[in-house]
Write an enzyme that holds these catalytic residues in place. Structure first.
Site, PDB file in Angstrom:
ATOM      1  N   LYS A 155      16.968   0.768   0.210  1.00  0.00           N
ATOM      2  CA  LYS A 155      16.096   1.210  -0.894  1.00  0.00           C
ATOM      3  C   LYS A 155      16.052   2.740  -0.988  1.00  0.00           C
ATOM      4  O   LYS A 155      16.011   3.314  -2.078  1.00  0.00           O
ATOM      5  CB  LYS A 155      14.684   0.639  -0.722  1.00  0.00           C
ATOM      6  CG  LYS A 155      13.701   1.070  -1.829  1.00  0.00           C
ATOM      7  CD  LYS A 155      14.171   0.644  -3.195  1.00  0.00           C
ATOM      8  CE  LYS A 155      13.254   0.852  -4.371  1.00  0.00           C
ATOM      9  NZ  LYS A 155      12.331   1.889  -4.480  1.00  0.00           N
ATOM     10  N   GLU A 207      19.087   6.701  -8.037  1.00  0.00           N
ATOM     11  CA  GLU A 207      18.181   6.757  -9.214  1.00  0.00           C
ATOM     12  C   GLU A 207      17.963   8.212  -9.655  1.00  0.00           C
ATOM     13  O   GLU A 207      18.020   8.528 -10.848  1.00  0.00           O
ATOM     14  CB  GLU A 207      16.862   6.093  -8.797  1.00  0.00           C
ATOM     15  CG  GLU A 207      15.758   6.023  -9.801  1.00  0.00           C
ATOM     16  CD  GLU A 207      14.558   5.310  -9.157  1.00  0.00           C
ATOM     17  OE1 GLU A 207      14.627   4.089  -8.937  1.00  0.00           O
ATOM     18  OE2 GLU A 207      13.557   5.988  -8.845  1.00  0.00           O
ATOM     19  N   VAL A 228       0.862  -1.192   0.000  1.00  0.00           N
ATOM     20  CA  VAL A 228       0.000   0.000   0.000  1.00  0.00           C
ATOM     21  C   VAL A 228       0.897   1.241   0.000  1.00  0.00           C
ATOM     22  O   VAL A 228       2.100   1.134   0.229  1.00  0.00           O
ATOM     23  CB  VAL A 228      -0.945   0.009   1.228  1.00  0.00           C
ATOM     24  CG1 VAL A 228      -1.842  -1.230   1.206  1.00  0.00           C
ATOM     25  CG2 VAL A 228      -0.173   0.071   2.540  1.00  0.00           C
TER      26      VAL A 228
HETATM   27  N1  NAI Z   1       5.338   2.230  -8.742  1.00  0.00           N
HETATM   28  C1  NAI Z   1       6.632   1.983  -8.508  1.00  0.00           C
HETATM   29  O1  NAI Z   1       7.491   2.082  -9.392  1.00  0.00           O
HETATM   30  C2  NAI Z   1       7.109   1.521  -7.168  1.00  0.00           C
HETATM   31  C3  NAI Z   1       6.338   1.675  -6.046  1.00  0.00           C
HETATM   32  N2  NAI Z   1       6.840   1.273  -4.832  1.00  0.00           N
HETATM   33  C4  NAI Z   1       6.077   1.438  -3.610  1.00  0.00           C
HETATM   34  O2  NAI Z   1       5.096   0.393  -3.521  1.00  0.00           O
HETATM   35  C5  NAI Z   1       3.940   0.868  -2.821  1.00  0.00           C
HETATM   36  C6  NAI Z   1       2.724   0.704  -3.721  1.00  0.00           C
HETATM   37  O3  NAI Z   1       2.962   1.422  -4.910  1.00  0.00           O
HETATM   38  P1  NAI Z   1       2.045   1.259  -6.214  1.00  0.00           P
HETATM   39  O4  NAI Z   1       1.580  -0.131  -6.357  1.00  0.00           O
HETATM   40  O5  NAI Z   1       2.800   1.906  -7.310  1.00  0.00           O
HETATM   41  O6  NAI Z   1       0.807   2.183  -5.803  1.00  0.00           O
HETATM   42  P2  NAI Z   1      -0.687   2.123  -6.371  1.00  0.00           P
HETATM   43  O7  NAI Z   1      -1.289   3.434  -6.030  1.00  0.00           O
HETATM   44  O8  NAI Z   1      -0.685   1.669  -7.788  1.00  0.00           O
HETATM   45  O9  NAI Z   1      -1.378   0.972  -5.500  1.00  0.00           O
HETATM   46  C7  NAI Z   1      -1.651   1.091  -4.122  1.00  0.00           C
HETATM   47  C8  NAI Z   1      -2.868   0.234  -3.836  1.00  0.00           C
HETATM   48  O10 NAI Z   1      -3.069   0.180  -2.423  1.00  0.00           O
HETATM   49  C9  NAI Z   1      -4.472   0.233  -2.199  1.00  0.00           C
HETATM   50  N3  NAI Z   1      -4.669   0.632  -0.814  1.00  0.00           N
HETATM   51  C10 NAI Z   1      -4.446   1.839  -0.251  1.00  0.00           C
HETATM   52  N4  NAI Z   1      -4.710   1.778   1.071  1.00  0.00           N
HETATM   53  C11 NAI Z   1      -5.090   0.511   1.344  1.00  0.00           C
HETATM   54  C12 NAI Z   1      -5.483  -0.169   2.521  1.00  0.00           C
HETATM   55  N5  NAI Z   1      -5.517   0.440   3.720  1.00  0.00           N
HETATM   56  N6  NAI Z   1      -5.826  -1.465   2.418  1.00  0.00           N
HETATM   57  C13 NAI Z   1      -5.792  -2.111   1.229  1.00  0.00           C
HETATM   58  N7  NAI Z   1      -5.430  -1.519   0.078  1.00  0.00           N
HETATM   59  C14 NAI Z   1      -5.072  -0.222   0.141  1.00  0.00           C
HETATM   60  C15 NAI Z   1      -4.989   1.199  -3.244  1.00  0.00           C
HETATM   61  O11 NAI Z   1      -6.381   1.048  -3.469  1.00  0.00           O
HETATM   62  C16 NAI Z   1      -4.145   0.794  -4.459  1.00  0.00           C
HETATM   63  O12 NAI Z   1      -4.783  -0.223  -5.234  1.00  0.00           O
HETATM   64  C17 NAI Z   1       4.244   2.339  -2.465  1.00  0.00           C
HETATM   65  O13 NAI Z   1       4.834   2.391  -1.191  1.00  0.00           O
HETATM   66  C18 NAI Z   1       5.262   2.736  -3.517  1.00  0.00           C
HETATM   67  O14 NAI Z   1       6.070   3.814  -3.124  1.00  0.00           O
HETATM   68  C19 NAI Z   1       8.052   0.672  -4.714  1.00  0.00           C
HETATM   69  C20 NAI Z   1       8.839   0.479  -5.802  1.00  0.00           C
HETATM   70  C21 NAI Z   1       8.444   0.908  -7.115  1.00  0.00           C
HETATM   71  O1  5RP Z   2      10.790   3.459  -5.837  1.00  0.00           O
HETATM   72  C1  5RP Z   2      10.521   3.705  -6.988  1.00  0.00           C
HETATM   73  C2  5RP Z   2      11.424   3.332  -8.087  1.00  0.00           C
HETATM   74  O2  5RP Z   2      12.597   2.757  -7.626  1.00  0.00           O
HETATM   75  C3  5RP Z   2       9.242   4.408  -7.257  1.00  0.00           C
HETATM   76  O3  5RP Z   2       8.939   4.475  -8.608  1.00  0.00           O
HETATM   77  C4  5RP Z   2       9.270   5.767  -6.622  1.00  0.00           C
HETATM   78  O4  5RP Z   2       7.994   6.358  -6.755  1.00  0.00           O
HETATM   79  C5  5RP Z   2      10.364   6.632  -7.259  1.00  0.00           C
HETATM   80  O5  5RP Z   2      10.552   7.806  -6.516  1.00  0.00           O
HETATM   81  P1  5RP Z   2       9.877   9.202  -6.936  1.00  0.00           P
HETATM   82  O6  5RP Z   2       8.384   8.966  -6.937  1.00  0.00           O
HETATM   83  O7  5RP Z   2      10.319  10.164  -5.893  1.00  0.00           O
HETATM   84  O8  5RP Z   2      10.391   9.539  -8.325  1.00  0.00           O
END
Ligand code: NAI
Ligand code: 5RP
Length: 304
Positions: free
Chosen positions: A169, A176, A67
Site C-alpha cells: 500500500k 498515486e 483509526v
Molecule cells: N480517507 C482515505 O482516502 C483513506 C484513508 N486510509 C487510512 O484509513 C485510516 C482512517 O482514515 P479515515 O477514515 O479517512 O480517517 P477519519 O479521520 O475520517 O476517521 C478516523 C476515525 O477514528 C476515530 N478514532 C481515532 N482514535 C480512535 C480510537 N483510539 N478509538 C476509536 N476510534 C478512534 C476518530 O474519531 C475518527 O472517527 C487512516 O489510517 C487513513 O490513512 C486508507 C485509505 C484511504
Molecule cells: O491512502 C490514501 C489513498 O490511497 C489516502 O487518501 C491517503 O491519505 C493519501 O495520501 P496523502 O494523504 O499523503 O495524499
C-alpha cells in the site's frame, strides 16, 4: 461472521456498512459518540468502549481497526489486547507504516493482519482494493469479510507475511503521487498553453478510449466539472505526504531510484513553503484530487 470495527470515520464507516450489507454482524466503536450513534442507526451494535467490543463478540474474536495511523493504532491495541484470546484476529486497515505493522504482529499473541486499503470514501458503493499481510490461516478466516469490504473476491489478496500488505500500500501511494503529478503537469500545460480549452471536455474525451484513461483521470474530469476549467478558488497547497515520504525513504534504502515519486513529493512540500494560493495549476489539481478519492479537505484560496 461477527466483526468488531474500531474507528468509524470516512473509511471505517464504509467497512461497517459493507459488512452489514454482506450479511455480517458488526460491533462498532469510535471515540466520537455521534459516529457510534450513526453506526447503531445503520444496524451495528454500538458499544461505548474498546473492551466492550471484545466483550460483545462471541468466541470468534475478529476486529478491524480503522483509526488514524501511528499512536492511535498502538493505543487501541493496548486497550484491546487484554480482552482477546490467542485465537483472535485483528486487522489494521489504515495507512500504517509497514515496520510498525511487523512490530505489532510480533508483539501480540493474537493474529495480526496488516491491510492496505485503496479506493477511499468514494469507493463506498463498489468496494475497496485490499492488500493483506500476515498469517495465511488468518487471511483465509477473514476472507468472507474481505469479500464484503472489497469489490469482491478479486478485490483482495494476501501479499505475504506480516508487513507485506502495508508495504504494497505504501508503494501504491507513491505511484498515486506520481500519477497525480503527471496529470497535473499535462493539464497545467493545457491550461496555460496556446488554446482556450474546456478541460472537462479534454478529460472526458481522454477517459473514453485514450491510453491514459483511469479513475484518477475520471476524478480530474469531476474536478473540472465541479470547479470549472480554471479550478476556481482551489489553492496550490497540497497536504498529506507521509506515505510518499516512506516510499522515497524505502527507495533510498533499497537503492531503487524513484525520481518521479520524489519529484511529486517535493512539489507538495514546495506548495506549502511557497504557496500563496495562486500558484501552479498542477498543485491545485493535486489538492482537488485528494478530495476526489479521499474526501480530504480542499485548501481554498482564502485559507491557503
Ligand atoms: N480517507 C482515505 O482516502 C483513506 C484513508 N486510509 C487510512 O484509513 C485510516 C482512517 O482514515 P479515515 O477514515 O479517512 O480517517 P477519519 O479521520 O475520517 O476517521 C478516523 C476515525 O477514528 C476515530 N478514532 C481515532 N482514535 C480512535 C480510537 N483510539 N478509538 C476509536 N476510534 C478512534 C476518530 O474519531 C475518527 O472517527 C487512516 O489510517 C487513513 O490513512 C486508507 C485509505 C484511504
Ligand atoms: O491512502 C490514501 C489513498 O490511497 C489516502 O487518501 C491517503 O491519505 C493519501 O495520501 P496523502 O494523504 O499523503 O495524499
Amino acid at each position: 461472521m461477527e466483526l468488531g470495527v474500531i474507528g468509524l470515520g470516512r473509511m471505517g464507516r464504509i467497512v461497517v456498512d459493507r459488512c452489514l450489507d454482506g450479511g455480517h454482524d458488526v460491533v462498532a466503536f469510535d471515540i466520537d459518540a455521534d459516529a457510534r450513534a450513526d453506526a447503531g442507526d445503520a444496524g451495528a451494535t454500538a458499544v461505548d468502549s474498546i473492551p466492550a467490543v471484545a466483550d460483545e463478540l462471541g468466541d470468534d474474536e475478529r476486529v478491524w481497526l480503522m483509526v488514524p495511523a501511528g499512536d492511535p493504532v498502538d493505543a487501541a491495541l493496548d486497550e484491546l489486547a487484554p480482552h482477546l484470546g490467542s485465537e483472535a484476529v485483528v486487522v489494521d486497515g489504515g495507512n500504517s507504516h509497514f515496520e510498525d505493522s511487523t512490530r505489532r504482529a510480533s508483539e501480540r499473541e493474537f493474529a495480526y493482519l496488516d491491510c492496505g486499503t485503496s479506493g477511499g470514501p468514494a469507493s463506498a458503493e463498489n468496494g475497496f482494493s485490499l492488500m493483506v499481510g500476515g498469517p495465511e490461516w488468518a487471511y483465509d478466516e477473514l476472507a468472507p469479510v474481505f469479500d464484503a469490504v472489497a469489490t469482491g473476491p478479486d478485490g483482495h489478496d494476501r501479499m505475504g507475511p506480516a508487513g507485506a500488505g502495508h508495504y504494497v500500500k505504501m508503494v501504491h501511494n507513491g505511484v498515486e503521487y506520481a500519477l497525480m503529478q503527471a496529470y497535473g503537469e499535462g493539464f497545467e500545460l493545457l491550461h496555460d498553453g496556446r488554446y482556450d480549452l474546456d478541460l472537462e471536455a479534454v478529460a472526458r474525451t481522454w477517459n473514453n478510449g485514450a491510453v491514459i484513461r483511469s479513475w484518477l483521470l475520471e476524478l480530474c474530469e469531476e474536478a473540472f466539472r465541479e470547479e470549472g476549467s480554471d479550478l476556481g478558488d482551489v489553492a496550490d497547497h497540497v497536504a498529506g505526504g507521509s506515505t510518499g515520504t516512506w516510499t522515497v525513504q524505502e527507495g533510498l534504502e533499497q537503492e531503487v531510484p524513484l525520481p518521479l515519486i520524489y519529484q511529486a513529493l517535493s512539489e507538495r512540500f514546495n506548495s506549502r513553503a511557497t504557496g500563496d494560493g495562486e500558484g501552479r495549476f498542477s498543485r491545485r489539481l493535486a489538492n482537488r484530487l485528494r478530495y476526489g478519492f479521499g474526501r480530504h479537505e480542499v485548501a481554498r484560496r482564502d485559507d491557503a
